[in-house]
Design a protein around this motif. Structure first.
Motif, PDB file in Angstrom:
ATOM      1  N   GLU A  62      14.895 -56.364  13.053  1.00 40.96           N
ATOM      2  CA  GLU A  62      13.983 -54.851  13.141  1.00 40.96           C
ATOM      3  C   GLU A  62      13.137 -54.370  11.051  1.00 40.96           C
ATOM      4  N   ARG A  63      14.588 -54.605  10.023  1.00 36.63           N
ATOM      5  CA  ARG A  63      13.484 -54.598   8.978  1.00 36.63           C
ATOM      6  C   ARG A  63      12.057 -54.926   9.357  1.00 36.63           C
ATOM      7  N   ARG A  64      12.178 -56.178   9.326  1.00 39.68           N
ATOM      8  CA  ARG A  64      10.133 -56.564   8.471  1.00 39.68           C
ATOM      9  C   ARG A  64       9.181 -55.771   9.547  1.00 39.68           C
ATOM     10  N   THR A  65      10.009 -55.837  11.441  1.00 36.72           N
ATOM     11  CA  THR A  65       9.181 -54.688  12.083  1.00 36.72           C
ATOM     12  C   THR A  65       9.007 -53.706  12.615  1.00 36.72           C
ATOM     13  N   GLY A  66      10.374 -52.846  12.394  1.00 36.47           N
ATOM     14  CA  GLY A  66       9.972 -51.099  12.296  1.00 36.47           C
ATOM     15  C   GLY A  66      10.531 -51.107  13.644  1.00 36.47           C
ATOM     16  N   LEU A  67      11.420 -51.938  14.617  1.00 39.35           N
ATOM     17  CA  LEU A  67      10.954 -52.407  16.159  1.00 39.35           C
ATOM     18  C   LEU A  67      12.725 -52.243  16.194  1.00 39.35           C
ATOM     19  N   THR A  68      12.890 -51.211  17.265  1.00 38.53           N
ATOM     20  CA  THR A  68      13.617 -52.012  17.583  1.00 38.53           C
ATOM     21  C   THR A  68      14.884 -53.426  18.421  1.00 38.53           C
ATOM     22  N   ARG A 110       0.267 -54.736  17.971  1.00 41.89           N
ATOM     23  CA  ARG A 110       1.564 -54.970  17.431  1.00 41.89           C
ATOM     24  C   ARG A 110       1.614 -56.481  17.988  1.00 41.89           C
ATOM     25  N   ASP A 131      19.086 -57.186  12.325  1.00 42.95           N
ATOM     26  CA  ASP A 131      19.437 -56.755  10.964  1.00 42.95           C
ATOM     27  C   ASP A 131      17.212 -56.847  10.494  1.00 42.95           C
ATOM     28  N   GLU A 132      17.305 -57.788   9.928  1.00 54.50           N
ATOM     29  CA  GLU A 132      16.325 -57.817   9.523  1.00 54.50           C
ATOM     30  C   GLU A 132      14.763 -58.388  10.404  1.00 54.50           C
TER      31      GLU A 132
END
Length: 147
Positions: free
Chosen positions: A123-129, A77, A120-121
């Motif tokens: 993290e939200r868009r990638t689904g990763l920490t 990814r 935060d965005e």
């Protein structure tokens, strides 16, 4: 890159005039015309000999925020996530590392809240920490690379 380009790079790393005509002043100190200096800087940027030419601001002193962030991105990814991260105007640069945390990037924003929102965005868009590693102490290294 010729000897004049080397002199430009070496001289301008040490500082740049703050005046009404800074390029003229810098050019005169180098024994060049303002036009020649501008053309040479443009060529160095276009050829990517220089990646950027501009001031460094103390974002925090101006009320802004900046941080170093890292992510552990699955190799399959990596390109997808890099494209997402690089799509944020707050991201100054992004680079790969051979480490568990294999993607590192710097964010700079006008306010601390904008920094938090961008992290935060991502993290939200990638689904990763996203690991936020803000500066605790600042050190001035004074790095100058001779061309």
């Amino acid at each position: 890159m010729d000897e004049i380009d080397r002199r430009i790079i070496n001289a301008l790393q040490a500082g740049f005039p703050i005046s009404e005509r800074p390029y003229l002043e810098a050019a005169q100190a180098l024994g060049l015309s303002e036009q020649e200096l501008l053309e040479r800087l443009g060529k160095l940027l276009q050829e990517q000999t220089l990646s950027r030419f501009g001031p460094l601001y103390d974002a925090e002193a101006m009320g802004g925020a900046l941080t170093l962030a890292a992510m552990q991105v699955p190799e399959e990814r990596f390109e997808e996530v890099a494209e997402i991260v690089n799509g944020f105007q707050e991201v100054a640069h992004n680079y790969a590392r051979r480490h568990t945390l294999n993607m590192w990037f710097v964010l700079a924003t006008e306010t601390p809240q904008q920094l938090r929102d961008a992290l935060d965005e991502i993290e939200r868009r990638t689904g990763l920490t996203v690991y936020d590693m803000p500066k605790i102490t600042e050190y001035f290294v004074g790095l100058k690379l001779e061309a």
